[in-house]
Design an enzyme around this catalytic site. Sequence first.
Site, PDB file in Angstrom:
ATOM      1  N   GLY A   7       0.832  -1.197   0.000  1.00  0.00           N
ATOM      2  CA  GLY A   7       0.000   0.000   0.000  1.00  0.00           C
ATOM      3  C   GLY A   7       0.864   1.243   0.000  1.00  0.00           C
ATOM      4  CD  GLN A  22       3.509   5.841   2.480  1.00  0.00           C
ATOM      5  OE1 GLN A  22       2.491   5.304   2.070  1.00  0.00           O
ATOM      6  NE2 GLN A  22       4.534   5.161   2.936  1.00  0.00           N
ATOM      7  CB  CYS A  68       5.420   2.385   7.244  1.00  0.00           C
ATOM      8  SG  CYS A  68       4.918   3.808   6.265  1.00  0.00           S
ATOM      9  CG  LEU A  69       7.003   1.103   1.327  1.00  0.00           C
ATOM     10  CD1 LEU A  69       6.362   1.369  -0.024  1.00  0.00           C
ATOM     11  CD2 LEU A  69       8.159   0.126   1.197  1.00  0.00           C
ATOM     12  CG  HIS A 128      -0.235   1.274   7.437  1.00  0.00           C
ATOM     13  ND1 HIS A 128       0.771   0.871   8.292  1.00  0.00           N
ATOM     14  CD2 HIS A 128       0.358   2.098   6.535  1.00  0.00           C
ATOM     15  CE1 HIS A 128       1.911   1.448   7.919  1.00  0.00           C
ATOM     16  NE2 HIS A 128       1.688   2.186   6.852  1.00  0.00           N
ATOM     17  CD  GLU A 129      -0.962   2.342   2.878  1.00  0.00           C
ATOM     18  OE1 GLU A 129      -0.576   3.514   2.733  1.00  0.00           O
ATOM     19  OE2 GLU A 129      -0.180   1.410   3.144  1.00  0.00           O
ATOM     20  CG  HIS A 138       0.379   6.891   5.441  1.00  0.00           C
ATOM     21  ND1 HIS A 138       1.565   7.382   5.933  1.00  0.00           N
ATOM     22  CD2 HIS A 138       0.586   5.568   5.245  1.00  0.00           C
ATOM     23  CE1 HIS A 138       2.451   6.388   6.034  1.00  0.00           C
ATOM     24  NE2 HIS A 138       1.878   5.272   5.632  1.00  0.00           N
TER      25      HIS A 138
HETATM   26 NI    NI Z   1       2.796   3.387   5.573  1.00  0.00          NI
END
Ligand code: NI
Length: 170
Positions: free
Chosen positions: A46, A51, A93-94, A135-136, A139
């Site tokens: 995701g 991000q 998380c990236l 999670h997304e 953000h």
């Molecule tokens: Ni993330």
Amino acid sequence: MAVLPIKTYPDPCLSQACRQVEVVDDDLRRLASDMLETMYAAPGVGLAAPQVGSDLRLVVIDCANRDDDPAPMVLVNPRIVEAEGSLVFDEGCLSVPDLTCDVTRHERVVVEALDAQGRPLRLEGVGLLAVCLQHELDHLDGRLFIDRISPLKRALYKKRRVKQLKRDEA
Ligand code: NI
């Protein structure tokens, strides 16, 4: 399509609340395509617009098994309309390099959003997909999974990260 650079903690982009998408147009579809390509290249399951430095309420997700065909999803202005149960999942998380942590989330959520054509969609997620959706969507409100772990763990990570960034600069 293009692979975009991913913002990492503590970039201020990641702690900003995003704004509603007013029009689903070609610019937005291009951003969504780039985000998908960026997510697959990472690889991740995701990715949310902040991000990659955008402040729009847009996320892309693909929670398909590695052996299955890709199942890319684009969610515009997503919101959780139902949530129940609870589950603990080891999240990463990236944008938060070198850390995974147990986070408690709802076990099942229903999300309403627009798709890449601007059509309303309703999506039920259980297990991994539910975790990924929560999670997304976090953000988009400027929240990272480390905001949901213990203050001590968060402080330790912050310290480690600052040290690492200083080292990278040197
Ligand atoms: Ni993330």
